[in-house]
Design a protein around this motif. Structure first.
Motif, PDB file in Angstrom:
ATOM      1  N   ILE A  90      19.261  12.200 -60.342  1.00 51.13           N
ATOM      2  CA  ILE A  90      19.627  13.451 -60.963  1.00 51.13           C
ATOM      3  C   ILE A  90      21.182  13.480 -61.602  1.00 51.13           C
ATOM      4  CG2 ILE A  90      20.170  15.970 -59.912  1.00 51.13           C
ATOM      5  CD1 ILE A  90      17.641  15.606 -58.129  1.00 51.13           C
ATOM      6  N   MET A  91      21.980  13.025 -60.739  1.00 52.47           N
ATOM      7  CA  MET A  91      23.415  13.152 -60.808  1.00 52.47           C
ATOM      8  C   MET A  91      23.827  12.354 -62.039  1.00 52.47           C
ATOM      9  SD  MET A  91      24.516  15.084 -58.699  1.00 52.47           S
ATOM     10  CE  MET A  91      26.225  15.185 -58.803  1.00 52.47           C
ATOM     11  N   GLN A  92      22.970  11.310 -62.406  1.00 48.86           N
ATOM     12  CA  GLN A  92      23.262  10.369 -63.466  1.00 48.86           C
ATOM     13  C   GLN A  92      22.652  11.183 -64.969  1.00 48.86           C
ATOM     14  OE1 GLN A  92      22.215   6.452 -62.241  1.00 48.86           O
ATOM     15  NE2 GLN A  92      24.198   5.913 -61.632  1.00 48.86           N
ATOM     16  N   PHE A  93      21.625  11.870 -64.628  1.00 47.92           N
ATOM     17  CA  PHE A  93      20.836  12.322 -65.759  1.00 47.92           C
ATOM     18  C   PHE A  93      21.598  13.267 -66.815  1.00 47.92           C
ATOM     19  CE2 PHE A  93      17.928  15.653 -67.787  1.00 47.92           C
ATOM     20  CZ  PHE A  93      17.186  14.502 -68.266  1.00 47.92           C
ATOM     21  N   SER A  94      22.977  13.617 -66.481  1.00 46.52           N
ATOM     22  CA  SER A  94      23.498  14.424 -67.258  1.00 46.52           C
ATOM     23  C   SER A  94      24.778  13.500 -67.890  1.00 46.52           C
ATOM     24  CB  SER A  94      24.356  15.709 -66.425  1.00 46.52           C
ATOM     25  OG  SER A  94      25.440  16.158 -67.028  1.00 46.52           O
ATOM     26  N   GLU A  95      25.030  14.064 -69.045  1.00 48.12           N
ATOM     27  CA  GLU A  95      26.073  13.448 -69.874  1.00 48.12           C
ATOM     28  C   GLU A  95      27.576  13.972 -69.564  1.00 48.12           C
ATOM     29  OE1 GLU A  95      24.572  16.630 -72.754  1.00 48.12           O
ATOM     30  OE2 GLU A  95      23.812  15.280 -71.077  1.00 48.12           O
ATOM     31  N   TYR A  96      27.782  15.083 -68.833  1.00 52.31           N
ATOM     32  CA  TYR A  96      28.849  15.658 -68.289  1.00 52.31           C
ATOM     33  C   TYR A  96      29.446  14.924 -67.294  1.00 52.31           C
ATOM     34  CZ  TYR A  96      26.932  19.329 -71.185  1.00 52.31           C
ATOM     35  OH  TYR A  96      26.541  20.200 -72.355  1.00 52.31           O
ATOM     36  N   ASP A  97      30.864  14.804 -67.275  1.00 52.73           N
ATOM     37  CA  ASP A  97      31.541  14.402 -66.299  1.00 52.73           C
ATOM     38  C   ASP A  97      31.763  15.475 -65.029  1.00 52.73           C
ATOM     39  OD1 ASP A  97      32.406  12.066 -67.527  1.00 52.73           O
ATOM     40  OD2 ASP A  97      34.091  12.859 -68.359  1.00 52.73           O
ATOM     41  N   ILE A  98      31.376  14.891 -63.716  1.00 58.36           N
ATOM     42  CA  ILE A  98      31.337  15.697 -62.739  1.00 58.36           C
ATOM     43  C   ILE A  98      32.551  15.273 -61.836  1.00 58.36           C
ATOM     44  CG2 ILE A  98      30.196  16.457 -60.433  1.00 58.36           C
ATOM     45  CD1 ILE A  98      27.600  15.429 -61.886  1.00 58.36           C
ATOM     46  N   HIS A  99      33.382  16.302 -61.493  1.00 58.69           N
ATOM     47  CA  HIS A  99      34.426  16.204 -60.692  1.00 58.69           C
ATOM     48  C   HIS A  99      34.688  17.318 -59.375  1.00 58.69           C
ATOM     49  CE1 HIS A  99      38.258  14.694 -58.940  1.00 58.69           C
ATOM     50  NE2 HIS A  99      38.576  16.071 -58.688  1.00 58.69           N
ATOM     51  N   LEU A 100      34.276  16.955 -58.161  1.00 56.14           N
ATOM     52  CA  LEU A 100      34.112  18.000 -57.089  1.00 56.14           C
ATOM     53  C   LEU A 100      35.562  18.305 -56.558  1.00 56.14           C
ATOM     54  CD1 LEU A 100      30.830  16.977 -55.336  1.00 56.14           C
ATOM     55  CD2 LEU A 100      31.190  18.667 -57.305  1.00 56.14           C
ATOM     56  N   ASP A 101      35.711  19.569 -56.194  1.00 55.12           N
ATOM     57  CA  ASP A 101      36.979  19.927 -55.374  1.00 55.12           C
ATOM     58  C   ASP A 101      36.712  19.820 -54.073  1.00 55.12           C
ATOM     59  OD1 ASP A 101      38.342  20.649 -57.649  1.00 55.12           O
ATOM     60  OD2 ASP A 101      37.639  22.439 -57.793  1.00 55.12           O
ATOM     61  N   GLN A 102      35.227  19.971 -53.569  1.00 48.34           N
ATOM     62  CA  GLN A 102      34.953  19.732 -52.181  1.00 48.34           C
ATOM     63  C   GLN A 102      33.580  19.326 -52.085  1.00 48.34           C
ATOM     64  OE1 GLN A 102      35.589  23.307 -49.933  1.00 48.34           O
ATOM     65  NE2 GLN A 102      34.193  22.507 -48.194  1.00 48.34           N
ATOM     66  N   LEU A 103      33.316  18.033 -51.170  1.00 48.88           N
ATOM     67  CA  LEU A 103      31.961  17.555 -50.867  1.00 48.88           C
ATOM     68  C   LEU A 103      31.839  17.572 -49.371  1.00 48.88           C
ATOM     69  CD1 LEU A 103      29.476  16.225 -51.791  1.00 48.88           C
ATOM     70  CD2 LEU A 103      30.730  13.904 -51.474  1.00 48.88           C
ATOM     71  N   GLU A 104      30.800  18.339 -49.074  1.00 48.47           N
ATOM     72  CA  GLU A 104      30.394  18.427 -47.591  1.00 48.47           C
ATOM     73  C   GLU A 104      29.026  17.736 -47.426  1.00 48.47           C
ATOM     74  OE1 GLU A 104      32.762  21.882 -45.108  1.00 48.47           O
ATOM     75  OE2 GLU A 104      31.340  22.577 -46.413  1.00 48.47           O
ATOM     76  N   ILE A 105      28.935  16.717 -46.216  1.00 48.09           N
ATOM     77  CA  ILE A 105      27.799  16.254 -46.047  1.00 48.09           C
ATOM     78  C   ILE A 105      27.343  16.408 -44.343  1.00 48.09           C
ATOM     79  CG2 ILE A 105      26.201  14.475 -46.246  1.00 48.09           C
ATOM     80  CD1 ILE A 105      27.893  13.110 -48.613  1.00 48.09           C
ATOM     81  N   ILE A 106      26.217  17.090 -43.918  1.00 52.63           N
ATOM     82  CA  ILE A 106      25.784  17.046 -42.740  1.00 52.63           C
ATOM     83  C   ILE A 106      24.660  16.122 -42.716  1.00 52.63           C
ATOM     84  CG2 ILE A 106      25.099  18.527 -40.830  1.00 52.63           C
ATOM     85  CD1 ILE A 106      26.439  20.824 -42.351  1.00 52.63           C
ATOM     86  N   SER A 107      24.538  15.134 -41.522  1.00 54.59           N
ATOM     87  CA  SER A 107      23.348  14.461 -41.426  1.00 54.59           C
ATOM     88  C   SER A 107      23.312  13.690 -40.169  1.00 54.59           C
ATOM     89  CB  SER A 107      23.102  13.252 -42.789  1.00 54.59           C
ATOM     90  OG  SER A 107      21.773  13.056 -43.012  1.00 54.59           O
ATOM     91  N   THR A 108      22.176  12.847 -40.139  1.00 55.57           N
ATOM     92  CA  THR A 108      22.122  12.224 -38.761  1.00 55.57           C
ATOM     93  C   THR A 108      22.602  10.746 -38.738  1.00 55.57           C
ATOM     94  OG1 THR A 108      19.728  11.337 -39.389  1.00 55.57           O
ATOM     95  CG2 THR A 108      19.889  13.729 -38.501  1.00 55.57           C
ATOM     96  N   TYR A 109      22.643  10.171 -37.827  1.00 53.92           N
ATOM     97  CA  TYR A 109      23.067   8.759 -37.788  1.00 53.92           C
ATOM     98  C   TYR A 109      22.156   7.866 -38.657  1.00 53.92           C
ATOM     99  CZ  TYR A 109      23.677   4.103 -35.746  1.00 53.92           C
ATOM    100  OH  TYR A 109      24.087   2.778 -35.649  1.00 53.92           O
ATOM    101  N   GLU A 110      20.974   8.068 -38.320  1.00 58.14           N
ATOM    102  CA  GLU A 110      19.946   7.480 -39.197  1.00 58.14           C
ATOM    103  C   GLU A 110      20.104   7.585 -40.782  1.00 58.14           C
ATOM    104  OE1 GLU A 110      18.882   7.732 -35.075  1.00 58.14           O
ATOM    105  OE2 GLU A 110      19.168   9.226 -36.554  1.00 58.14           O
ATOM    106  N   GLU A 111      20.412   8.896 -41.163  1.00 53.56           N
ATOM    107  CA  GLU A 111      20.797   8.981 -42.736  1.00 53.56           C
ATOM    108  C   GLU A 111      21.702   8.402 -42.969  1.00 53.56           C
ATOM    109  OE1 GLU A 111      18.323  10.027 -44.681  1.00 53.56           O
ATOM    110  OE2 GLU A 111      17.091   9.929 -42.927  1.00 53.56           O
ATOM    111  N   TYR A 112      22.865   8.535 -42.185  1.00 55.31           N
ATOM    112  CA  TYR A 112      24.070   7.861 -42.936  1.00 55.31           C
ATOM    113  C   TYR A 112      23.898   6.037 -42.879  1.00 55.31           C
ATOM    114  CZ  TYR A 112      27.032  11.914 -42.570  1.00 55.31           C
ATOM    115  OH  TYR A 112      27.512  13.108 -42.594  1.00 55.31           O
ATOM    116  N   GLN A 113      23.128   5.716 -41.946  1.00 55.01           N
ATOM    117  CA  GLN A 113      22.831   4.359 -42.098  1.00 55.01           C
ATOM    118  C   GLN A 113      22.010   4.016 -43.274  1.00 55.01           C
ATOM    119  OE1 GLN A 113      24.771   2.611 -39.365  1.00 55.01           O
ATOM    120  NE2 GLN A 113      23.024   1.365 -39.869  1.00 55.01           N
TER     121      GLN A 113
END
Length: 309
Positions: A178-201
């Protein structure tokens, strides 16, 4: 809820949709079970038949009115009785207040008609009447396949997303596509991720691990660890738009990444924002550093220690 309230149908015309949802959820304990009745047209017809009856009906009267064979009717009657959506007094089947509440809710869901087939086979992460009320008013639409998701993301990236929040179980291949599909540059001012230990693995083991942190500076990244989260959601914000995507688990508890619910606009995304903030409130903060990002083994040890703390 007392029996007198269950059988007092006169109060129903004075209840708002909020109270309908609140009473149903408080009484049934599980809104998914109540919504599950929408899976069966026969159960809806049985409810409607009994609601139209002033004094209740015998089993044979229901079977004759709906042209149902006894074994089929018995199965659906038992389901409705188990959920307390109908009552059984002697040889008579009748409705109660919860029957009418359910019927009113069923009619109130008319705006969700296009997504009801999807909801029938999936589980909503909602156990609060306020959240469910907000969901009812959020005008969700279905993204039926990967192409729809890719085209949507291409359109959204044009608005220059500045803030992105993710919670739940990752589908790393899908996210990268999904992120690579666009030809536009993406620069985020904030990225937040909530997940489990297994998913971070899973993230640490992913071949293109670095890619997911390439859209912003480390000072703009906030990671959180939770014990469980069996769905996936993303909320993106720009100066022009706010959108949310939600991937739900199916009836086997496997997250369905083939379809998603889409929410557009600040008002419609509000309930998703509440879910995210509730998860974050109960989560452990991951103090991300350059050393952790650059050393997977160190990151893994840190996560394990945080999980067991």
């Amino acid at each position: 809820m007392g029996r007198s309230i269950l059988h007092n149908k006169e109060i129903l015309t004075h209840l708002s949709i909020y109270h309908l949802v609140q009473i149903i959820m408080n009484y049934s304990k599980n809104i998914n079970k109540v919504l599950g009745c929408l899976k069966s047209e026969k159960r809806v017809r049985i409810l409607k038949c009994l609601l139209d009856s002033k004094t209740g009906l015998h089993f044979n009267e229901i079977a004759e009115a709906l042209s149902l064979i006894p074994s089929t009717l018995e199965y659906h009657i038992k389901t409705l009785l188990k959920l307390n959506l109908i009552s059984h007094i002697g040889a008579i089947y009748t409705t109660n207040a919860l029957s009418q509440l359910f019927w009113n809710l069923y009619k109130s869901l008319s705006t969700l008609d296009p997504i009801i087939p999807y909801l029938n086979g999936h589980k909503l992460p909602i156990d609060d009447p306020n959240l469910f009320l907000n969901f009812l008013n959020s005008n969700p639409t279905i993204l039926p396949d990967l192409i729809s998701m890719l085209n949507l993301m291409k359109d959204l990236v044009k608005s220059k997303i500045s803030k992105f929040r993710i919670a739940g179980s990752f589908n790393l291949t899908l996210e990268e596509r999904i992120m690579q599909f666009s030809e536009y540059d993406i620069h985020l001012d904030q990225l937040e991720i909530i997940s489990t230990y297994e998913e971070y693995q899973k993230l640490l083991d992913y071949e293109n691990y670095d890619y997911f942190f390439s859209f912003t500076d480390i000072s703009n990244i906030r990671l959180f660890l939770v014990n469980e989260c069996n769905f996936y959601m993303g909320i993106g914000e720009s100066s022009q738009d706010v959108f949310g995507m939600l991937f739900l688990p199916d009836i086997t508890d496997e997250i369905d990444f083939q379809k998603a619910l889409l929410f557009r606009g600040k008002y419609n995304v509000f309930w998703l924002d509440q879910i995210f903030e509730r998860l974050k409130k109960d989560a452990k903060r991951i103090n991300i550093t350059e050393d952790l990002l650059n050393d997977k083994s160190l990151f893994e040890k840190y996560l394990k220690a945080l999980k067991n703390h």
